[in-house]
Every structure is written in C-alpha cells, then in structure tokens.
Scaffold this motif. Structure first.
Motif, PDB file in Angstrom:
ATOM      1  N   GLU A 134      36.452  68.063  16.257  1.00  0.00           N
ATOM      2  CA  GLU A 134      35.772  69.250  16.773  1.00  0.00           C
ATOM      3  C   GLU A 134      34.544  68.914  17.619  1.00  0.00           C
ATOM      4  OE1 GLU A 134      37.358  69.467  13.920  1.00  0.00           O
ATOM      5  OE2 GLU A 134      38.623  71.218  14.356  1.00  0.00           O
TER       6      GLU A 134
ATOM      7  N   TYR B  81      35.925  68.072  20.944  1.00  0.00           N
ATOM      8  CA  TYR B  81      36.430  69.334  21.503  1.00  0.00           C
ATOM      9  C   TYR B  81      35.281  70.067  22.190  1.00  0.00           C
ATOM     10  CZ  TYR B  81      37.753  74.357  21.190  1.00  0.00           C
ATOM     11  OH  TYR B  81      37.985  75.686  21.452  1.00  0.00           O
ATOM     12  N   ASP B  82      34.153  70.171  21.499  1.00  0.00           N
ATOM     13  CA  ASP B  82      33.000  70.882  22.055  1.00  0.00           C
ATOM     14  C   ASP B  82      32.496  70.242  23.337  1.00  0.00           C
ATOM     15  OD1 ASP B  82      32.981  72.867  20.208  1.00  0.00           O
ATOM     16  OD2 ASP B  82      31.287  72.105  19.031  1.00  0.00           O
TER      17      ASP B  82
ATOM     18  N   SER C 133      32.852  73.847  17.245  1.00  0.00           N
ATOM     19  CA  SER C 133      33.903  74.739  17.755  1.00  0.00           C
ATOM     20  C   SER C 133      33.674  76.194  17.358  1.00  0.00           C
ATOM     21  CB  SER C 133      35.314  74.286  17.354  1.00  0.00           C
ATOM     22  OG  SER C 133      35.620  74.716  16.048  1.00  0.00           O
TER      23      SER C 133
END
Ligand code: ASP
Ligand code: MG
Length: 428
Positions: free
Chosen positions: A73, A76-77, A119
């Motif tokens: 995550e 992802y960010d 996220s």
C-alpha cells in the motif's frame, strides 16, 4: 476580499483545453480580488490507469504475501499520487501564461499530514504557515488533491475520490470563506437524471442528507468530505466547471439544516448496485446468534449493512438475511462456511443481483407517512421488497436489480420530487 478554495475533479482537468478553461475560472476569482487556493484531481482515467499498473504487478504474488515481500500500500500511494502532481503543475503553468501568479503544492510540501493507513489515510493536520503567506503575497496555491504525507514520512493517499476531502480540509485549515467543488454536473439532483428525466437540481441540501446520499451511492462527493464539512459547519457549493466564468452557475449549496430553504419531507432518491444479500437458514433462535454472525463478518473485515431476522414459531428456528458489499460476497460466504459449526445454521443462500433504493430527507424526523407512501408506490408496480432498513432521515429497501429504474422513477414520482416546494404526504 474573500479567501476561497476551488476544487476541480478529473473531468474538469481531463486535457489541456479543460485545464486552460479552469485557469480562466480561477483567473476570474483572482480578478474579483479574492485569495484563491485550487485543489485538483488527476486527469480523468489517470488514477484508474495507475491502479491498473499496480494491480498487474501485484498479481505476480502467488499465495501468501508474507513470503512475497509483504503489503504494497505504501508504494501504491507513491504511484497513484502522481496523477495529481501532474495536474497541479500543469494548472500552475496555465495560470502563469494568463499572467496570474501561481505555484503548485504537493501534499508533503504543505505539509498535509495523515495517519499511516496507506491507500485510505485520514488527515491529521494541515500546516498553513507556508501556504497561507504565499497566498497572501498574491500567489494562487495549486494543491495536488488526494495526497498527503504520513507519520512515517511516506506519501499517502486519502482513498478514491479523496480530493474532495483535501479541498474541504484545506478550506477549514485556511479558514476559507467558501469551498466550491467544480464537477461535471451542475449540482446535486433529486435523483440520477439518467434514470428520471424530470430529476431536478436542488438549490440547497442539508449536510445530513448529503451524507446519506453520498454513502448511498450518489457519487458526487466523497463521504468523508461531507462529514468534515458538517463537523466544521463549512458550506460547500457543488457546481459545474463546464460553464464560462461569469455565467449563471448556482450549483447546490450543501449547508446546515436551518439554512435549507426547501422544506421538503424527502429530498432525494438514491440507489446502489454494490450490494449483495446473504440468507442463513435454520439458525437456532437463541441469544447471541446474530452476534456470532456479525462477529464472523467483522473478523473478516466485512461491513454488514441491512439485517432482517425471521422466526418460525413452530420449530423455533430463525432465518437471518443481511447485506454486504458485492465485492465482499465471496469472502463473506467463505467466512460463514468456516464458522458454520460455531454459528449453527442449516444452509446459506446468496444473491448479488439486488439493488438498494433509498429515500432521504430531514423532514422525515417530523413527518409520518413516508414509509407508507414509499411501500405503496413500490407495491403498485409489483416490486417486491426483500429487506428494509431505516434511520431517522432515510428508508432503504433491497429489491431485485431488474426493477432498479422502475423503483427509482416510481419513488421520484410518489414524492413529487420534480416539483420545487413542500410536499404533501398523508397527514399524521
Ligand atoms: N484521483 C483520485 C481518484 O480518482 C482522487 C480524486 O479524484 O478525488 O480517486
Ligand atoms: Mg470525485
């Protein structure tokens, strides 16, 4: 002079032509003498494209993620936040080319601090000691929405649709006089205009109503942004970015209840196709049974929404029907099977071909007859209700997805939402 925050969503900055157009809208506010901060989303489709890249690589993991490098995550960010970096820079350039002083601000530069829930991070604090003076010295602050910096010093994002929340939080931190959310529709409607042709733009809507509508599937504002605006009593205006500067563009004002002019019992009809229904058959009708079912769901991190229990007096067995998000259905069924012996049920049935249709209005607090009007309107069309849930200002029913449009139109009619002004419901 006022201090205003203007927020532009993905379709409003979809390409350079739209960005040039936005720069004209911003310029008009600057020329009117206002201090302006602008919050931008990524170009439409860009966040989805970035999420797609992440998902594709993530799928290389087989089975247990502990063995395959753990959660992602945080990365992802840092990837999905780039969409907003691009638009904030581009809009700054567009503004400068019109002779308007502007600079871009990324989340970490403000800084906009969040928790570490990558996220879907929550805003903890927004520093205004750098951005405020920059605005006071005549610079438009063009802020990348959706992103912040987490406690661990990494880039974070606020969940899909999070730029709305960036804008409201920034408006609160900057003590702005106005927060204008520009989008591709010209306001909040009594229902989805694609379904009911006579749906009407509301001039005003109360925070509580907007909160219900936002979480019930009217995807105009992120739910958190409405919560935040309500907590700080900051009115937000939702309006279209497609108009020219200077056009009449009243939009919808989301504000405190007592300022809401239209005294209606019902303000809107919302629907959500994201639901799935689960029924457990032949449960033992004993204390703690529902708690066990809900426990199994919360252990699996699944939110249970509507719940209804039916008891057969003859054999003391109960049936329990409840809804979960469509995306969680498989996970929910697995979790229930796994705790079958603990819960003690006979059989499971499930159906994801259902829609939740809801009527919302603060007037329900003081008027009776809303449920009756709703159920009669559905009955007249032969629409069967599977589950009912109510709150102080909302009634939701679960129906067969096939009847979604029919039900929305029937309710929009029954509550005369195409007409402005108070509505007569059956007297108490
Ligand atoms: N670009 C992000 C999204 O698509 C945030 C936003 O637009 O509000 O979810
Ligand atoms: Mg949005």
């Amino acid at each position: 002079m006022a201090r205003i925050v203007m927020k532009f969503g993905g379709t409003s900055v979809a390409n350079l032509e739209r960005i040039r157009h936005v720069s004209r809208l911003v310029e008009a506010e600057v020329k009117a003498g206002h201090e302006v901060a602008v919050v931008v989303s990524a170009m439409s489709g860009e966040t989805n494209r970035l999420v797609g890249l992440v998902d594709e690589l993530d799928a290389d993991r087989i089975g247990n993620e502990d063995v395959h490098g753990g959660a992602i995550e945080d990365e992802y960010d840092s990837i999905v936040a780039t969409g907003e970096q691009v638009t904030s820079g581009l809009l700054s350039i567009a503004l400068r080319r019109r002779g308007v002083k502007a600079r871009s601000w990324l989340g970490w530069q403000i800084p906009l601090r969040t928790d570490m829930a990558h996220s879907k991070a929550r805003i903890a604090e927004i520093e205004s000691s750098a951005i405020g003076p920059s605005m006071e010295s005549g610079n438009v602050a063009v802020v990348a929405g959706f992103q912040g910096i987490s406690d661990d010093g990494r880039i974070s994002t606020l969940g899909r649709g999070g730029s709305d929340t960036s804008a409201v939080a920034l408006a609160v931190a900057l003590k702005a006089d106005r927060c204008d959310i520009y989008t591709d529709v010209d306001g909040i409607y009594t229902t989805d205009p694609r379904i009911a042709k006579d749906a009407r733009r509301l001039n005003r809507i109360a925070f509580e109503e907007m909160l219900e509508l936002a979480s019930l599937g009217a995807k105009v504002l992120q739910t958190r942004s409405v919560e935040l605006a309500m907590n700080y009593n900051l009115p937000i205006r939702v309006l279209t970015s497609m108009a020219e500067a200077g056009d009449v563009n009243p939009g919808t004002l989301v504000c405190n209840e007592d300022e809401t002019m239209e005294e209606r019992v019902v303000s809107g009809v919302a629907y959500s196709r994201d639901e799935a229904q689960i029924t457990l058959l032949s449960l033992a009708d004993t204390p703690g049974m529902v708690a066990k079912v809900c426990g199994a769901m919360s252990d699996a991190n699944i939110i249970v929404d509507m719940i209804v229990q039916g008891i057969s007096r003859s054999d003391n067995k109960a049936n329990l029907t409840f809804t979960v998000g469509k995306r969680d259905l498989d996970k929910a069924l697995k979790a229930l099977e796994a705790s079958k012996d603990i819960i003690g049920f006979g059989d499971i049935k499930s159906d994801d071909n259902v829609t939740k249709v809801s009527v919302v209005g603060i007037g329900m607090r003081s008027h009776t007859g809303v449920a009756q009007t709703m159920f009669e309107a559905l009955a007249e069309r032969g629409i069967n209700i599977e589950v009912i849930a109510t709150s102080e200002i909302k009634i939701s029913v679960l129906i067969d997805a096939e009847y979604t449009e029919l039900a929305v139109r029937a309710l929009h009619n029954a509550f005369e939402l195409h007409e402005a002004g108070p509505l007569k419901v059956s007297a108490p």
